[in-house]
Design a protein around this motif. Structure first.
Motif, PDB file in Angstrom:
ATOM      1  N   LEU A  15     -48.675 -87.263  94.680  1.00 32.89           N
ATOM      2  CA  LEU A  15     -48.480 -86.095  94.776  1.00 32.89           C
ATOM      3  C   LEU A  15     -47.834 -85.601  93.310  1.00 32.89           C
ATOM      4  N   PRO A  16     -47.791 -84.670  92.610  1.00 32.62           N
ATOM      5  CA  PRO A  16     -47.389 -84.187  91.236  1.00 32.62           C
ATOM      6  C   PRO A  16     -45.820 -84.646  91.210  1.00 32.62           C
ATOM      7  N   TYR A  17     -45.363 -84.823  92.415  1.00 38.28           N
ATOM      8  CA  TYR A  17     -44.057 -85.032  91.484  1.00 38.28           C
ATOM      9  C   TYR A  17     -43.922 -86.232  91.312  1.00 38.28           C
ATOM     10  N   THR A  18     -44.517 -87.262  91.583  1.00 43.09           N
ATOM     11  CA  THR A  18     -44.507 -88.531  90.877  1.00 43.09           C
ATOM     12  C   THR A  18     -45.421 -89.062  90.372  1.00 43.09           C
ATOM     13  N   LEU A  19     -46.764 -87.905  89.693  1.00 42.81           N
ATOM     14  CA  LEU A  19     -47.240 -88.294  88.762  1.00 42.81           C
ATOM     15  C   LEU A  19     -46.829 -88.091  87.588  1.00 42.81           C
ATOM     16  N   VAL A  20     -45.854 -87.226  87.580  1.00 42.66           N
ATOM     17  CA  VAL A  20     -45.233 -86.847  86.183  1.00 42.66           C
ATOM     18  C   VAL A  20     -44.163 -87.088  86.215  1.00 42.66           C
ATOM     19  N   ALA A  21     -43.635 -88.241  87.024  1.00 40.61           N
ATOM     20  CA  ALA A  21     -41.892 -88.674  87.028  1.00 40.61           C
ATOM     21  C   ALA A  21     -42.123 -90.469  86.177  1.00 40.61           C
ATOM     22  N   HIS A  22     -43.292 -91.140  86.888  1.00 38.47           N
ATOM     23  CA  HIS A  22     -43.505 -92.313  87.092  1.00 38.47           C
ATOM     24  C   HIS A  22     -44.166 -92.851  85.851  1.00 38.47           C
ATOM     25  N   ASP A  23     -43.602 -93.429  85.213  1.00 41.16           N
ATOM     26  CA  ASP A  23     -44.952 -94.207  84.911  1.00 41.16           C
ATOM     27  C   ASP A  23     -44.796 -96.144  84.946  1.00 41.16           C
ATOM     28  N   GLU A  24     -45.808 -97.134  84.096  1.00 36.43           N
ATOM     29  CA  GLU A  24     -45.733 -98.185  84.247  1.00 36.43           C
ATOM     30  C   GLU A  24     -45.608 -98.820  82.876  1.00 36.43           C
ATOM     31  N   HIS A  25     -45.072 -99.987  83.756  1.00 38.08           N
ATOM     32  CA  HIS A  25     -43.901-100.795  82.103  1.00 38.08           C
ATOM     33  C   HIS A  25     -45.144-100.596  81.165  1.00 38.08           C
ATOM     34  N   ASP A  26     -44.325-100.442  79.759  1.00 37.13           N
ATOM     35  CA  ASP A  26     -45.389-100.529  78.796  1.00 37.13           C
ATOM     36  C   ASP A  26     -45.016-101.472  78.051  1.00 37.13           C
ATOM     37  N   GLU A  27     -45.312-102.531  78.067  1.00 33.17           N
ATOM     38  CA  GLU A  27     -45.208-104.140  76.541  1.00 33.17           C
ATOM     39  C   GLU A  27     -45.825-103.916  75.453  1.00 33.17           C
ATOM     40  N   ARG A  28     -46.121-102.670  75.248  1.00 31.04           N
ATOM     41  CA  ARG A  28     -47.293-102.573  73.858  1.00 31.04           C
ATOM     42  C   ARG A  28     -45.454-101.998  73.114  1.00 31.04           C
ATOM     43  N   HIS A  29     -44.672-101.581  73.738  1.00 29.16           N
ATOM     44  CA  HIS A  29     -44.007-100.433  73.036  1.00 29.16           C
ATOM     45  C   HIS A  29     -42.099-100.480  73.588  1.00 29.16           C
ATOM     46  N   GLN A  30     -42.014-101.996  73.553  1.00 31.74           N
ATOM     47  CA  GLN A  30     -40.888-102.820  74.584  1.00 31.74           C
ATOM     48  C   GLN A  30     -40.838-102.590  75.673  1.00 31.74           C
ATOM     49  N   GLY A  31     -41.067-101.794  76.332  1.00 30.60           N
ATOM     50  CA  GLY A  31     -41.094-101.341  77.269  1.00 30.60           C
ATOM     51  C   GLY A  31     -40.174 -99.779  77.041  1.00 30.60           C
ATOM     52  N   ALA A  32     -40.381 -98.795  76.395  1.00 29.88           N
ATOM     53  CA  ALA A  32     -39.724 -97.162  76.212  1.00 29.88           C
ATOM     54  C   ALA A  32     -39.906 -96.842  77.919  1.00 29.88           C
ATOM     55  N   VAL A  33     -38.616 -96.650  78.148  1.00 33.61           N
ATOM     56  CA  VAL A  33     -39.104 -95.439  78.523  1.00 33.61           C
ATOM     57  C   VAL A  33     -39.982 -93.840  78.982  1.00 33.61           C
ATOM     58  N   VAL A  34     -39.466 -93.602  77.887  1.00 29.42           N
ATOM     59  CA  VAL A  34     -40.357 -92.502  77.035  1.00 29.42           C
ATOM     60  C   VAL A  34     -41.176 -93.112  75.981  1.00 29.42           C
ATOM     61  N   PHE A  35     -42.515 -92.228  76.230  1.00 34.44           N
ATOM     62  CA  PHE A  35     -43.427 -93.301  75.240  1.00 34.44           C
ATOM     63  C   PHE A  35     -42.769 -92.288  73.871  1.00 34.44           C
ATOM     64  N   PRO A  36     -43.194 -93.330  72.894  1.00 36.19           N
ATOM     65  CA  PRO A  36     -43.074 -92.770  71.687  1.00 36.19           C
ATOM     66  C   PRO A  36     -43.267 -91.655  70.980  1.00 36.19           C
ATOM     67  N   ILE A  37     -42.863 -91.256  69.851  1.00 30.87           N
ATOM     68  CA  ILE A  37     -43.728 -90.432  69.025  1.00 30.87           C
ATOM     69  C   ILE A  37     -43.882 -90.952  67.918  1.00 30.87           C
TER      70      ILE A  37
END
Length: 397
Positions: A15-37
């Motif tokens: 569902l769109p709610y989950t698609l936009v709200a949930h990201d997998e853990h991203d070890e490339r960016h030290q687990g940052a919740v917000v994707f880096p700029i």
């Protein structure tokens, strides 16, 4: 940039709610919740013959922007997306990517004014002809087809009188004659209308509106098949240079997080207010596809799963009277955009006169995130302004 690489692509039926709200853990960016700029113009390589990451220069692609493109493509059920500095940049690039000198374009007559100006003043300089048609009539569209017709440009609903096009009929006609289809889907958003599923070739959005949601950033996107977006990106995006900045992409991703929730709230509020206005005297018509009284309401229910926040009313008053009423509203600010958190009102202009020749003025309203009851209370000044008593208002409701 393909959405099929996104962990919550349409194939997983998330569902769109989950698609936009949930990201997998991203070890490339030290687990940052917000994707880096990635606020840089160029990207270097570890060795001359080993580029590795694939990025060269931010005009040709930036990791933050690409991340937004993946999410938009997944939400719109497309293979790939390209982001731009504005909605107008997305519209113009989408059209330019499919036409050459000597081609012909069919466009709905009530299209967004910026799109019409682009076609009238820019395409004409390069010998691309445009025919405007009544988008509610597939027969009118068919009659406009020529041997050199290359693109059918749609906008459903339109943003002043909110007329729809029958998308299935338009796609069938376009395939019959080998015509490309491009559609502006900004009003309904990717949450409420998936036009690529209906067979449209390219869909454009002004991300400035609902996706941003905060009225603080400009952007646009084109979404479609990966091969089409690759061609558009390589030529019309990179060479014209209307790129989205990484900081803008980050703000867009912030807005995207709450898009389905906001669209649900905006649709509910707008429906309540449109119903309220639909019962008022001196309002000849409320142009909102979510109302049963809308002449294309059944088609709207077939093509969309919800409603946008923008609609218009045709008021039996001259423009001076209409402006005086709008000017005294307390919760509606005067402005020409839509899709943000704020409610807006704009006197657009005089409409064709009614049968009894009384003047009729078109007013466009955007419903924001304020409480609907407060907005209705503000709009109830209509009665006092146009000579109705508060008691008559209560009785009418």
């Amino acid at each position: 940039m393909g959405s099929r690489n996104h962990p919550f692509s349409v194939e997983n039926e998330t569902l769109p709610y989950t698609l936009v709200a949930h990201d997998e853990h991203d070890e490339r960016h030290q687990g940052a919740v917000v994707f880096p700029i990635y606020q840089n113009s160029l990207f270097t390589y570890a060795a001359s013959d080993k580029p590795g990451h694939g990025f060269k220069y931010s005009r040709m692609g930036n990791p933050t922007v690409v991340e937004l493109e993946k999410r938009l493509a997944a939400l719109e059920h497309g293979e790939s997306a390209q982001c731009f500095a504005s909605g107008m940049a997305a519209i113009s690039s989408a059209i330019l990517s499919r036409v050459n000198a000597g081609d012909h374009v069919i466009c709905v007559s009530q299209v967004y004014f910026g799109t019409r100006e682009f076609m009238d003043y820019f395409l004409s300089r390069y010998q691309v002809e445009v025919t405007y048609v009544d988008g509610t009539s597939i027969d009118r569209i068919r009659e406009a087809v020529r041997d050199n017709t290359k693109v059918l440009y749609l906008e459903s609903p339109t943003s002043y009188y909110f007329q729809l096009q029958n998308l299935q009929a338009c796609v069938s006609l376009a395939k019959e004659f080998g015509i490309d289809t491009i559609m502006d889907n900004t009003w309904a958003s990717p949450c409420h209308q998936h036009v690529l599923d209906a067979g449209i070739d390219l869909v454009v959005h002004s991300l400035t509106k609902y996706v941003s949601g905060h009225s603080d950033v400009l952007g646009g996107a084109v979404i479609g098949k990966a091969s089409w977006i690759e061609r558009l990106s390589r030529i019309d995006h990179q060479l014209l240079g209307g790129i989205m900045t990484p900081h803008t992409a980050s703000l867009m991703m912030r807005g995207l997080r709450t898009l389905p929730l906001r669209m649900e709230r905006l649709g509910e509020s707008t429906t309540k207010i449109a119903r309220y206005l639909n019962g008022l005297p001196r309002i000849r018509r409320v142009n909102f596809p979510g109302l049963p009284e809308h002449p294309q309401h059944e088609l709207a229910k077939q093509q969309m799963t919800g409603w946008g926040s923008l609609f218009s009313i045709e008021l039996e008053a001259d423009m001076a009277q209409a402006k005086q009423w709008v000017d005294q509203l307390k919760l509606f600010r005067i402005g020409l955009s839509f899709g943000g958190y704020e409610s807006l009102a704009l006197v657009v202009g005089a409409t064709p006169e009614s049968e009894d020749t009384r003047p009729v003025t078109l007013i466009r309203l955007n419903i924001g995130l304020e409480a609907p009851c407060d907005l209705i209370r503000d709009l109830s000044s209509f009665y006092a302004f146009f000579g109705e008593s508060a008691q008559e208002q209560v009785q009418a409701q």
